[in-house]
Motif scaffolding. Structure first.
Motif, PDB file in Angstrom:
ATOM      1  N   ARG A  76       0.839  -1.200   0.000  1.00  0.00           N
ATOM      2  CA  ARG A  76       0.000   0.000   0.000  1.00  0.00           C
ATOM      3  C   ARG A  76       0.874   1.250   0.000  1.00  0.00           C
ATOM      4  N   ASP A  77       0.428   2.272  -0.736  1.00  0.00           N
ATOM      5  CA  ASP A  77       1.009   3.601  -0.559  1.00  0.00           C
ATOM      6  C   ASP A  77      -0.138   4.529  -0.199  1.00  0.00           C
ATOM      7  N   THR A  78       0.016   5.821  -0.367  1.00  0.00           N
ATOM      8  CA  THR A  78      -1.033   6.740   0.071  1.00  0.00           C
ATOM      9  C   THR A  78      -2.280   6.695  -0.802  1.00  0.00           C
ATOM     10  N   VAL A  79      -2.129   6.314  -2.083  1.00  0.00           N
ATOM     11  CA  VAL A  79      -3.257   6.343  -3.010  1.00  0.00           C
ATOM     12  C   VAL A  79      -3.620   4.959  -3.548  1.00  0.00           C
ATOM     13  N   MET A  80      -2.634   4.135  -3.874  1.00  0.00           N
ATOM     14  CA  MET A  80      -2.857   2.857  -4.551  1.00  0.00           C
ATOM     15  C   MET A  80      -2.383   1.686  -3.699  1.00  0.00           C
TER      16      MET A  80
END
Length: 126
Positions: A76-80
């Protein structure tokens, strides 16, 4: 005629050999005996059984390609989010919003189903 032994049919269906035996014993799948006395399922009969299935846990969908497997990685990152699933011998990678991954509660070791609907599918024969 292409005929599959119980283990081969099980692998193609993504179930155990015992499940295929129960399907045969219950009359839901037809089997004959080969020259060695082993039960075999005709390829056309196996395909007809798969086509007649249609039940995916009560979920109705236009997508027909479902691969049940285990989540092997979630990045996970901040958007995707990138989710990897091992479905039998197949590795499936999905990119989705982080929000979707969080709402689904996707974690390594969880059972999940990859549902694929595509306008282009390449079919290869070994």
């Amino acid at each position: 005629m292409t005929a599959f032994r119980i283990g081969e049919a099980a692998q193609l269906l993504g179930v155990s050999a015992d499940t295929v035996r129960r399907l045969i014993d219950g009359g839901r799948l037809t089997a004959t005996r080969d020259e060695h006395g082993h039960r075999v399922v005709d390829g056309a009969d196996l395909a007809a059984y798969v086509r007649s299935g249609g039940d995916h846990g009560g979920v109705r969908s236009s997508a027909r390609n479902r691969l049940r497997g285990i989540v092997t990685a979630v990045t996970r990152d901040t958007v995707m989010a990138q989710v990897e699933l091992q479905a039998g011998p197949f590795r499936v990678v999905s990119l989705m919003s982080r929000e979707a991954a969080d709402e689904l509660g996707l974690e390594v070791g969880q059972v999940a189903v990859a549902v694929v609907k595509s306008t282009t599918v390449v079919v290869e024969v070994p």
